[in-house]
Design an enzyme around this catalytic site. Structure first.
Site, mmCIF file in Angstrom:
data_model
loop_
_atom_site.group_PDB
_atom_site.id
_atom_site.type_symbol
_atom_site.label_atom_id
_atom_site.label_comp_id
_atom_site.label_asym_id
_atom_site.label_seq_id
_atom_site.Cartn_x
_atom_site.Cartn_y
_atom_site.Cartn_z
ATOM 1 N N ARG A 313 0.825 -1.209 0.000
ATOM 2 C CA ARG A 313 0.000 0.000 0.000
ATOM 3 C C ARG A 313 0.860 1.260 0.000
ATOM 4 O O ARG A 313 0.546 2.249 -0.681
ATOM 5 C CB ARG A 313 -0.947 -0.016 1.209
ATOM 6 C CG ARG A 313 -2.056 -1.065 1.095
ATOM 7 C CD ARG A 313 -2.817 -1.240 2.394
ATOM 8 N NE ARG A 313 -1.954 -1.817 3.427
ATOM 9 C CZ ARG A 313 -2.348 -2.038 4.693
ATOM 10 N NH1 ARG A 313 -3.572 -1.714 5.053
ATOM 11 N NH2 ARG A 313 -1.503 -2.572 5.552
ATOM 12 N N ASN A 331 -6.179 -3.670 1.811
ATOM 13 C CA ASN A 331 -6.016 -5.113 1.936
ATOM 14 C C ASN A 331 -7.369 -5.796 2.035
ATOM 15 O O ASN A 331 -8.330 -5.236 2.594
ATOM 16 C CB ASN A 331 -5.198 -5.462 3.181
ATOM 17 C CG ASN A 331 -3.719 -5.143 3.025
ATOM 18 O OD1 ASN A 331 -3.247 -4.891 1.921
ATOM 19 N ND2 ASN A 331 -2.993 -5.148 4.126
#
Length: 385
Positions: A313, A331
Site C-alpha cells: 500500500r 487489503n
C-alpha cells in the site's frame, strides 16, 4: 510562439539526450531557446554549436582515460572528472568545440548551477561559447562530494540539478510557451531521499542552505516530474523520455554501454519525430480540458500473490503520488489487495510496474476492470485499518 529545448542532467544517462539532439539536428529542428542542467548543459551545448555526434564521440573515446575520469583524479585534484582534461584539452585541442558556430546561432542557451551559499539555482545566459561559458557548464555539471566548488562571477557553484533538475518553470518565466523537455528517467520514476545525506551534512557543514536543498531534492524533483506530466497530458509540453530504466551508472567506462544508451535516445527521438514537428508547428493547438478527460480512465484492480505485509500500500501511494494519479488501495481478508486508480492507461500501467519493482512484492495474478470515473476525486489514499 517561442520554442525551447529543456535538457535534464543525469551524468552518463545524458548519452540518451545526445542521441535525441543528434536526431533533431539531422532533421533540421530548431528552437528559439534552450537550457541544460548538469550533463544536459555540457552535452546539450552542442545543439547550439550544431556539432552532431560530438559528445557521443568524445565520451566513447576517452571514457577509459584516467585523465578524463578516475579515482586518481579525485584524490589528487578533488574532481572525479579531470578539469584540465575535460574543460581544456578536449574542447580546445582533442575534439574542438565550435564556439564560432555557437556564437553565431541566434538560439539563446542557458545553463543552471546551484549557488552553495543560498541553495538556489543561478541561471547563466551563454554569450559566445568561450571560457566563461565553458566554466559555467563545468559548474553546472560539478557533482557534490566528487567535485570542487566552482568560484565564478561572484558565486560559489555546484551541480545545477541539485536546485532545479527540470527547469521548465524558468523557461516559462522567460517567455517560452512551446517547450520540449528531454528527461533521462522513464515514466514512473520516483527519486528517493539521498542516502549520503550524513556525509553531505558533514562535508557541506559550512553551507547549511545547500544542505537543506540537497535534503529536499527528492521532494522537489518528484514535484517537477508531476508538473511536467500534467502539462504533457494537456499537450502544453512535449516530452521525450527513456522507455525504461537506462541502467547506466554516473561513471561508465564501457564505450559499448555509452553507445547503447545513445542509440536508445536516437530511437525514441525518431519514433516521436513527426509528433514533435507538429507540436512545434503553428498549426498545433493545445487540447481542451474535455479532450484530456476522455483519455482518463478508472480501473478496479485486484492483486494476488505476496502482496500483504510487504509494503504494497505504501508503494502504491508512492507510485500514485509520483504520477499524479487518484484513487485508493486496501487489503482484503483473503490476502489479496484491491486498488481503484484513475489516470491514463499508460500512467496506470507505469504505477503497477513501479509497485511490482519492489524487491519484497511478488504479484502472481491481476484482475483489472474498467469502472466509471470519480470526477471530483483529488488524491490517492490507503486504508490501513
Amino acid at each position: 510562439m517561442k520554442t525551447s529545448l529543456i535538457m535534464e542532467g543525469g551524468a552518463m544517462r545524458g548519452l540518451f539526450t545526445c542521441g535525441v539532439i543528434d536526431v533533431l539536428m539531422e532533421n533540421g529542428i530548431e528552437f528559439d531557446g534552450g537550457i541544460g542542467i548538469s550533463a544536459g548543459a555540457v552535452f546539450g551545448c552542442n545543439f547550439k554549436s550544431r556539432q552532431i555526434g560530438r559528445p557521443r564521440r568524445y565520451n566513447e573515446t576517452y571514457c577509459k582515460d584516467p585523465r578524463y575520469c578516475s579515482i586518481r583524479s579525485l584524490i589528487t585534484t578533488g574532481d572525479l572528472y579531470g578539469v584540465d582534461f575535460c574543460y581544456r584539452e578536449v574542447p580546445y585541442e582533442l575534439d574542438k568545440f565550435d564556439s564560432k558556430a555557437f556564437a553565431e546561432n541566434p538560439m539563446k542557451f542557458y545553463v543552471g548551477a546551484t549557488d552553495v551559499k543560498t541553495g538556489k539555482c543561478v541561471y547563466h545566459l551563454c554569450s559566445d561559447g568561450g571560457e566563461n561559458d565553458n566554466q559555467w557548464m563545468r559548474a553546472s555539471a560539478s557533482m557534490p562530494l566528487v567535485s570542487r566548488i566552482v568560484k565564478l562571477d561572484g558565486y560559489e557553484l555546484l551541480d545545477g540539478g541539485i536546485a532545479d533538475s527540470i527547469p521548465l518553470e524558468f523557461m516559462e518565466k522567460e517567455g517560452y510557451d512551446r517547450n520540449v523537455v528531454v528527461l533521462t528517467q522513464p515514466l514512473g520514476y520516483t527519486k528517493k531521499k539521498n542516502s549520503l545525506l550524513p556525509l553531505i551534512r558533514m562535508r557541506m557543514r559550512n553551507y547549511p542552505l545547500m544542505v537543506e536543498t540537497m535534503a529536499n531534492r527528492h521532494i522537489v524533483y518528484n514535484h517537477q516530474v508531476r508538473d511536467v506530466l500534467k502539462k504533457e497530458k494537456k499537450g502544453e509540453v512535449f516530452v521525450i523520455r527513456p522507455p525504461e530504466d537506462l541502467k547506466i551508472g554516473r561513471v561508465e567506462k564501457d564505450p559499448k554501454e555509452l553507445e547503447r544508451v545513445y542509440q536508445i535516445g536516437r530511437r525514441e527521438a525518431e519514433k516521436r519525430l513527426e509528433d514533435l514537428k507538429y507540436f512545434l508547428s503553428p498549426d498545433y493547438e493545445i487540447r481542451k480540458d474535455d479532450e484530456v478527460s476522455k483519455e482518463t480512465i478508472r480501473q478496479h484492480i485486484r492483486f494476488f500473490g505476496t502482496v500483504q505485509g510487504v509494503g504494497f500500500r505504501f508503494q502504491a501511494m508512492m507510485a500514485a503520488d509520483a504520477l499524479g494519479l487518484t484513487g485508493w488501495v486496501k487489503n482484503e481478508s483473503d490476502g489479496s489487495v484491491t486498488m481503484e486508480i484513475q489516470g491514463s492507461k499508460d500512467e496506470i500501467d507505469a504505477a503497477i510496474e513501479m509497485i511490482d519493482n519492489s524487491r519484497f512484492i511478488e504479484i502472481e495474478r491481476i484482475l483489472r476492470t474498467d469502472i466509471p470515473l470519480e470526477e471530483h476525486e483529488s488524491s490517492f489514499s490507503a486504508d490501513y485499518w
